[in-house]
Design an enzyme around this catalytic site. Structure first.
Site, short mmCIF file in Angstrom:
data_model
loop_
_atom_site.label_atom_id
_atom_site.label_comp_id
_atom_site.label_asym_id
_atom_site.label_seq_id
_atom_site.Cartn_x
_atom_site.Cartn_y
_atom_site.Cartn_z
CD GLN A 1 -5.20 -8.12 6.82
OE1 GLN A 1 -5.72 -7.01 6.89
NE2 GLN A 1 -4.17 -8.37 6.03
CG ASP B 1 -7.16 -6.99 -3.28
OD1 ASP B 1 -6.41 -7.72 -2.60
OD2 ASP B 1 -7.24 -5.76 -3.11
CD GLU B 2 -8.55 -7.20 1.08
OE1 GLU B 2 -8.36 -8.18 1.83
OE2 GLU B 2 -8.06 -6.08 1.31
NE ARG C 1 -5.75 -2.66 9.55
CZ ARG C 1 -5.29 -3.16 8.42
NH1 ARG C 1 -5.37 -2.46 7.31
NH2 ARG C 1 -4.72 -4.36 8.37
CE LYS D 1 -4.64 -6.42 0.31
NZ LYS D 1 -5.46 -5.72 -0.66
CB THR D 2 -2.47 -2.08 -3.52
OG1 THR D 2 -3.43 -2.43 -2.53
CG2 THR D 2 -3.14 -1.26 -4.61
#
Length: 721
Positions: free
Chosen positions: A250, A219-220, A600, A32-33
Site C-alpha cells: 500500500q 503507523d503507515e 477498500r 492494525k489500528t
C-alpha cells in the site's frame, strides 16, 4: 479488562512484544489500528509504562484522533498524557518549545501551498527568473524533494554545479529559505527538516526527547520519506523500542517523497528485529481479496504475504465497459439506484478515480439523476478566498513579520493602499533586510511612503489593537472582531449577492471551527489554533454520517472502507497513467494504488472502463487497463446491460502503443517551455519552444546527448520529469 481478548494469534504476539525493534506487516483490513491501540494499552496497564513515555505517530489527524479515542475508551483518563499525533503535529509541538535554538522565534507561522507559491514568485521576480522557463510549482516540488532528502540550499547548489537549470533552482531555493526566515515562517516540509536540524545541532534537546519517548510506534511506515525515517531513527537510537506498522503493498506516495525501501529494508537497519505478519482480513469478501492478490502479485518489489479471510466468498467482481465516459457514469448511477432500491444507503458507495478531472461527468450525471454526492479532496474549506483572508489577518496578528499574509490583507478590503506603495515598502524592507510591517509602521521616516503614511498608520494601529486582544479573548471572539473591524464583513454585505452571502456563511463557519477548537482539552490560544488549521488534510473532514455517495481519487481513499466500490477509468493511459508505463518503479506504484482501491471494498466491487474518453479537451481510444486484465477472469462477471454501439475510430496508435488519437484532435499536451522531459530514443532534454500547428504542437527540445530536435507532440510520447 482482558486486553488480548478477541485478538488472533499474530495480533496477540504483536501486542505482547514490547521490547526491542518490531516490524508489523499489516495487510489491508487486518486490524492494525486495533493492534496499535491494544499495544499502547498493554504497555500502560500491564507493563506500567508512564503514558508520557509513549510516542505514537501516524499520517492523518483523522487516524490520530481515532487512535486516541480508542485508547481512551480502553484506559480512560490515564491516556491523556500520551503523544498520539501526526509527524507534523508532533514536530510543531517540539519546535514551539525549542526552535529559538536554531534562530527562529517561537511564534512562527506555517505557510500553505498558496503562500509558498506567492513567496517563490517573489523570489523569482527578485533574481529575474522567467516563470515561463521555471514553473513555480516545479521549483517548489524540487525544493520539497531536497528538504525530504535533508539537502540544504548550499549543498543543493554544489551537487548541481554542472547543471545550469538545477543551479538556478538552487539560487531560488536559497533566497526562498532566507525570506521564510525573515518572515519567521516555515513551510510544510520545514517542520520535519528543522526538527531534525534542531536535534542534530543540539544534542541536549535530542537526549531530552530520546529519554522522554522510551516506546515509539509508527503507523503507515511504508509512506515515510527520508526525513521521517531519520526523525524516527534519531528518537529511537537510545532505547530501540521501536515498532513500525505498515504494508509495502500500500505504498502509494512516491510523488510525495515516500520511500518504500524504508519498510523493505527495516530488517537490515534493525538486524535483531522481530517480524510479524497480519494476513487475516476482516473487511472484504474472499472474492475481493483474491482479485486484489491476482493484481498485486505481479509486483516484484514486495514482501511475500497473502491476505485471507473467514468472511463469505461473496459476489463476483462486476466488470463494465462503456462506449465513453458518459456511458460509464450512467452505468455507475443506474447501479447505485438499483442497489438503493434493494436497501443500500447512498453513503454505502464510493466512486474512485485516478485524477480529479474524471469526476466532472460523474457529477453531471448524479445531478441529473438526483443522486446526492460529496467530493473528498476538492476545494478545501480553508482554501476558499474569504477564509484565507481571515486567516491571513490572524497570522499577521500572531506574527507581524509574516510578509505573505501582510501583502494579502493590507488592502483587503480596499483601504486606499495601492500596489505602488506596497512595492516601495517591499523595496525598502529588502534593502534593510527587515519586514514590510516594520517599514510601514515607521512610514513617516521614508519620503517614498509619506503620502500614504496616514493610511498605513491606520492599518498598523488596527493590527496592534488586535494583537493586544489576542491573549485576552477567545479565538472565536477575536475572529468576530477581525471580520467586523477590518471591514471584511461589511464589504460582503454591501455586495448583497448569492455568492457574497455564501462567503459570509463560510466566514461564520470559521467561527464555529474556532468554537470546536476551544472546546478541546488544553486547546491553547491563537498560536495553537493557527497550527491546527495549517495541519488539516483533505481526509480529516471526511464523515460517513451524511447519506451521500463519496467521490474521491484513489489516493484519497486510502485508510477508508465502503460496502460498495466503483473503480472508474480503468484504461491504459488513465490508470495506469500514461506517465508511469515507461518506468517499472512508477508502474509498480500504480499497481499498488489499484490494490488499495480494490481492498477498500467490503461487499461489492465494480471495475469500469470506457472505450473512448475525452479529458482535457482531447479524445482518446484506450485499451483496457492491464490491472483489470490481471484480475483472474474466474472472479469477474460481465455487467454490461446493453450492447456497445461502437464508436467510430479514425487515426492510428500513438507512439506509446495504447492511446489512439482521433483525427483532427489535438493531443493532451500539458507541457510548457522549460520543462525537463524524457524521450524514449533521445533521452533527457529541456523544451526550448512550443509552436501550435493545426491539430498538433511542434516541440523544439535540447537533448543532453542528442542535441536539438524538433518533434511533433502527437507522436513524441514525452514524459515530464
Amino acid at each position: 479488562m482482558d486486553l488480548l481478548k478477541g485478538l488472533n494469534k499474530e495480533q496477540k504476539e504483536a501486542v505482547m512484544h514490547t521490547e526491542g525493534p518490531l516490524l508489523i506487516l499489516a495487510g489491508a483490513g487486518s486490524g492494525k489500528t486495533r493492534v496499535l491501540t491494544h499495544r499502547i494499552a498493554y504497555l500502560i496497564k500491564e507493563k506500567n509504562v508512564n503514558p508520557g513515555r509513549i510516542l505514537a505517530i501516524t499520517f492523518t489527524n483523522k487516524a490520530a484522533n481515532e487512535m486516541k479515542e480508542r485508547v481512551e475508551g480502553i484506559l480512560g483518563e490515564t491516556a491523556k498524557d500520551m503523544w498520539i499525533s501526526t509527524f507534523h503535529s508532533a514536530c510543531v509541538r517540539i519546535l514551539r518549545r525549542h526552535i529559538d535554538r536554531i534562530g527562529f522565534k517561537r511564534n512562527f507561522v506555517i505557510y500553505d501551498s498558496a503562500d509558498q507559491k506567492t513567496l517563490i514568485q517573489d523570489c523569482m521576480k527578485e533574481i529575474n527568473v522567467n516563470e515561463r522557463l521555471y514553473d513555480p510549482k516545479a521549483v517548489l516540488n524540487a525544493i520539497s524533494r531536497a528538504k525530504d532528502e535533508l539537502i540544504e540550499p548550499d549543498r543543493y547548489m554544489k551537487m548541481n554545479e554542472s547543471d545550469f537549470r538545477s543551479r538556478v533552482m538552487g539560487e531560488i531555493y536559497a533566497l526562498y529559505q532566507k525570506k521564510l526566515r525573515l518572515n519567521n515562517a516555515l513551510d510544510f516540509d520545514d517542520i520535519l527538516f528543522y526538527t531534525i536540524k534542531l536535534f542534530i545541532e543540539n544534542n541536549d534537546v535530542l537526549q531530552l526527547f530520546q529519554n522522554q519517548f522510551r516506546y515509539i510506534m509508527v503507523d503507515e511506515y511504508q509512506d515515510t520519506n527520508t526525513a521521517q525515517y531519520h526523525l524516527v531513527s534519531l528518537l529511537a537510537q537510545k532505547h530501540r523500542n521501536i515498532c513500525v506498522v505498515g504494508d509495502d503493498d500500500q505504498s502509494i506516495y512516491l510523488f510525495r517523497g515516500a520511500n518504500i525501501r524504508n519498510i523493505l529494508d527495516f530488517e537490515k537497519e534493525f538486524k535483531d528485529c522481530r517480524v510479524i505478519k497480519l494476513e487475516q482480513n476482516y473487511r472484504s469478501t474472499q472474492t475481493i481479496l483474491k482479485a486484489a492478490y491476482s493484481v498485486i502479485r505481479n509486483n516484484k518489489e514486495r514482501k511475500d504475504k497473502k491476505l485471507w479471510t473467514q468472511n463469505i466468498e461473496g459476489e463476483k467482481i462486476k466488470s463494465f465497459e462503456g462506449d465513453n465516459e458518459h456511458a460509464e457514469a450512467v452505468f455507475v448511477a443506474s447501479e447505485i439506484k438499483h442497489l438503493c432500491s434493494k436497501g443500500k444507503n447512498y453513503r454505502d458507495f464510493a466512486v474512485l478515480y485516478r485524477m480529479n478531472a474524471q469526476s466532472r461527468v460523474i457529477e453531471d450525471t448524479f445531478i441529473r439523476e438526483g443522486i446526492p454526492y460529496k467530493i473528498v479532496g476538492g476545494l478545501r474549506f480553508y482554501d476558499r478566498k474569504e477564509i484565507k483572508d481571515v486567516l491571513a489577518y490572524l497570522r499577521v496578528i500572531q506574527n507581524p513579520g509574516d510578509t505573505i499574509s501582510l501583502k494579502r490583507i493590507i488592502n483587503t478590503p480596499r483601504r486606499g493602499i495601492g500596489s505602488t506603495t506596497l512595492e516601495r515598502a517591499e523595496e525598502i524592507a529588502s534593502i534593510n533586510e527587515d519586514s514590510i510591517y516594520n517599514v510601514i509602521r515607521s512610514s513617516n521616516l521614508y519620503p517614498e511612503l509619506q503620502r500614504a503614511s496616514s493610511k498605513l498608520d491606520s492599518f498598523c494601529n488596527m493590527i496592534e489593537e488586535f494583537t493586544g486582544m489576542k491573549d485576552q479573548i477567545p479565538v472565536s471572539e477575536l475572529i468576530g472582531r477581525v471580520i467586523e473591524v477590518s471591514g471584511l464583513l461589511s464589504e460582503l454585505e454591501k455586495e448583497d449577492t448569492i455568492e457574497a452571502n455564501s462567503r459570509i456563511e463560510n466566514i461564520k463557519e470559521l467561527i464555529s471551527v474556532a468554537l470546536e477548537f476551544e472546546a478541546q482539552e488544553n486547546s491553547g490560544g491563537l498560536e495553537d489554533f493557527l497550527a491546527q488549521i495549517s495541519l488539516v488534510s483533505d481526509i480529516d473532514g471526511f464523515s460517513d454520517k451524511e447519506d451521500s455517495v463519496v467521490l474521491m481519487t484513489l489516493h484519497s481513499a486510502k485508510g477508508l472502507e465502503f460496502p460498495v466500490v466503483f473503480i472508474t477509468g480503468m484504461e491504459e493511459g488513465v490508470f495506469p497513467s500514461y506517465r508511469s508505463v515507461a518506468y517499472e518503479t512508477q508502474l509498480e506504484e500504480e499497481r499498488r494504488l489499484c490494490y488499495v482501491g480494490i481492498t477498500r471494498a467490503k461487499e461489492l466491487l465494480y471495475l469500469v472502463n470506457a472505450k473512448s474518453r475525452t479529458l482535457f479537451g482531447s479524445t482518446s481510444f484506450n485499451l483496457v487497463s492491464r490491472f483489470k486484465e490481471e484480475v483472474d477472469s474466474m472472479l469477474l462477471e460481465d455487467a454490461n446491460r446493453t450492447s456497445s454501439k461502437g464508436s467510430v475510430f479514425t487515426g492510428g496508435f500513438a507512439a506509446n502503443g495504447f492511446i489512439k488519437q482521433t483525427k483532427n484532435e489535438k493531443p493532451n499536451f500539458d507541457f510548457c517551455e522549460g520543462d525537463m522531459v524524457v524521450h524514449r530514443k533521445f533521452g533527457v532534454g529541456i523544451i526550448v519552444s512550443i509552436e501550435e500547428v493545426e491539430d498538433d504542437f511542434k516541440v523544439e527540445i535540447q537533448f543532453r546527448k542528442s542535441g536539438m530536435k524538433r518533434l511533433m507532440a502527437k507522436y513524441a510520447n514525452l514524459v515530464k520529469l
